[in-house]
Design a protein around this motif. Structure first.
Motif, PDB file in Angstrom:
ATOM      1  N   SER A  64     -44.199  -3.345  -2.229  1.00 25.91           N
ATOM      2  CA  SER A  64     -45.183  -4.214  -2.862  1.00 25.91           C
ATOM      3  C   SER A  64     -44.801  -5.679  -2.688  1.00 25.91           C
ATOM      4  O   SER A  64     -45.624  -6.521  -2.316  1.00 25.91           O
ATOM      5  CB  SER A  64     -45.304  -3.868  -4.347  1.00 25.91           C
ATOM      6  OG  SER A  64     -46.109  -4.796  -5.018  1.00 25.91           O
ATOM      7  N   GLU A  65     -43.536  -5.954  -2.917  1.00 31.81           N
ATOM      8  CA  GLU A  65     -43.031  -7.332  -2.780  1.00 31.81           C
ATOM      9  C   GLU A  65     -43.066  -7.790  -1.329  1.00 31.81           C
ATOM     10  O   GLU A  65     -43.518  -8.897  -1.026  1.00 31.81           O
ATOM     11  CB  GLU A  65     -41.607  -7.396  -3.330  1.00 31.81           C
ATOM     12  CG  GLU A  65     -41.074  -8.802  -3.472  1.00 31.81           C
ATOM     13  CD  GLU A  65     -39.726  -8.813  -4.149  1.00 31.81           C
ATOM     14  OE1 GLU A  65     -38.785  -9.360  -3.544  1.00 31.81           O
ATOM     15  OE2 GLU A  65     -39.617  -8.260  -5.264  1.00 31.81           O
ATOM     16  N   ASP A  68     -46.572  -8.289  -0.193  1.00 39.30           N
ATOM     17  CA  ASP A  68     -47.276  -9.223  -1.070  1.00 39.30           C
ATOM     18  C   ASP A  68     -48.588  -8.618  -1.576  1.00 39.30           C
ATOM     19  O   ASP A  68     -49.645  -9.246  -1.540  1.00 39.30           O
ATOM     20  CB  ASP A  68     -47.520 -10.563  -0.367  1.00 39.30           C
ATOM     21  CG  ASP A  68     -47.881 -11.676  -1.344  1.00 39.30           C
ATOM     22  OD1 ASP A  68     -47.465 -11.587  -2.515  1.00 39.30           O
ATOM     23  OD2 ASP A  68     -48.600 -12.616  -0.934  1.00 39.30           O
ATOM     24  N   PRO A  70     -50.041  -6.512  -4.975  1.00 42.56           N
ATOM     25  CA  PRO A  70     -49.683  -6.054  -6.327  1.00 42.56           C
ATOM     26  C   PRO A  70     -49.430  -4.552  -6.338  1.00 42.56           C
ATOM     27  O   PRO A  70     -50.123  -3.788  -5.666  1.00 42.56           O
ATOM     28  CB  PRO A  70     -50.925  -6.412  -7.163  1.00 42.56           C
ATOM     29  CG  PRO A  70     -51.603  -7.497  -6.392  1.00 42.56           C
ATOM     30  CD  PRO A  70     -51.316  -7.220  -4.938  1.00 42.56           C
ATOM     31  N   ARG A  71     -48.444  -4.149  -7.090  1.00 43.82           N
ATOM     32  CA  ARG A  71     -48.042  -2.732  -7.147  1.00 43.82           C
ATOM     33  C   ARG A  71     -49.233  -1.824  -7.462  1.00 43.82           C
ATOM     34  O   ARG A  71     -49.368  -0.744  -6.906  1.00 43.82           O
ATOM     35  CB  ARG A  71     -46.930  -2.576  -8.194  1.00 43.82           C
ATOM     36  CG  ARG A  71     -46.425  -1.174  -8.415  1.00 43.82           C
ATOM     37  CD  ARG A  71     -45.525  -0.725  -7.270  1.00 43.82           C
ATOM     38  NE  ARG A  71     -44.567   0.268  -7.670  1.00 43.82           N
ATOM     39  CZ  ARG A  71     -44.851   1.536  -7.933  1.00 43.82           C
ATOM     40  NH1 ARG A  71     -46.068   1.969  -7.853  1.00 43.82           N
ATOM     41  NH2 ARG A  71     -43.889   2.372  -8.286  1.00 43.82           N
ATOM     42  N   GLU A  73     -52.226  -2.111  -6.538  1.00 44.45           N
ATOM     43  CA  GLU A  73     -53.105  -1.974  -5.374  1.00 44.45           C
ATOM     44  C   GLU A  73     -52.406  -1.346  -4.166  1.00 44.45           C
ATOM     45  O   GLU A  73     -53.054  -0.998  -3.183  1.00 44.45           O
ATOM     46  CB  GLU A  73     -53.640  -3.349  -4.960  1.00 44.45           C
ATOM     47  CG  GLU A  73     -54.492  -4.014  -6.019  1.00 44.45           C
ATOM     48  CD  GLU A  73     -54.838  -5.456  -5.662  1.00 44.45           C
ATOM     49  OE1 GLU A  73     -54.772  -5.819  -4.464  1.00 44.45           O
ATOM     50  OE2 GLU A  73     -55.172  -6.213  -6.586  1.00 44.45           O
TER      51      GLU A  73
END
Length: 172
Positions: A64-65, A68, A70-71, A73
């Motif tokens: 997720s990071e 980029d 959001p977790r 999504e």
């Protein structure tokens, strides 16, 4: 006198020995085998949401990071991408050999298993191909998760997320 002191210590050690849990026991094996069955069913039926459900939470957070996204999504985005990427790929054979898995525990206490995995697939671009890899099963938060490792770089990412694997070699 030393014998009198040593004997109670030896008896205590022998009594306590069966109570010491091994790094990977029968309940761990059952948990891994159940998770493997869940993954195999999802993978062979192209249930990509089910495939993502077996990934470790810390790995999903990392993805997720890195992406980029959001977790919340991430699963939807990855499910769509896997569907597109694998749309013209046929899975001819898939097997995770839990009978041959190697097991252990990291220095920080994470219980794990490496499972030899074989995937044979056919793609219009490259024809039929068989991949031999390892699937890492690891326990996180009381549940078992899986992540396939097909190349050293993937295992390096795992070791970055789970530093306890730094000294544990990837099986051949």
């Amino acid at each position: 006198m030393k014998t009198l002191i040593a004997t109670p210590l030896l008896i205590t050690a022998l009594i306590a020995a069966p109570q010491i849990a091994s790094a990977f026991d029968d309940s761990d094996r059952a948990g891994v085998e159940a998770r493997v069955a869940t993954f195999e069913a999802a993978f062979t039926s192209r249930d990509y949401a089910g495939v993502l459900d077996v990934l470790p939470p810390r790995l999903l957070d990392f993805m997720s990071e890195e992406l980029d996204i959001p977790r919340a999504e991430l699963a939807d985005t990855m499910t769509k991408q896997m569907g597109i990427f694998l749309s013209d790929v046929t899975i001819d054979a898939f097997a995770m050999d839990t009978a041959s898995m190697t097991t252990g525990e990291t220095p920080e206490g994470t219980t794990y298993a490496f499972i030899p995995t074989t995937t044979t697939f056919t793609s219009p671009e490259i024809g039929t191909r068989t991949l031999e890899s390892q699937t890492l099963a690891l326990e996180e938060g009381g549940a078992w998760y899986l992540t396939r490792i097909e190349m050293k770089q993937q295992y390096d990412i795992v070791k970055g997320i789970y530093p306890g694997f730094a000294g544990i070699p990837l099986p051949d």
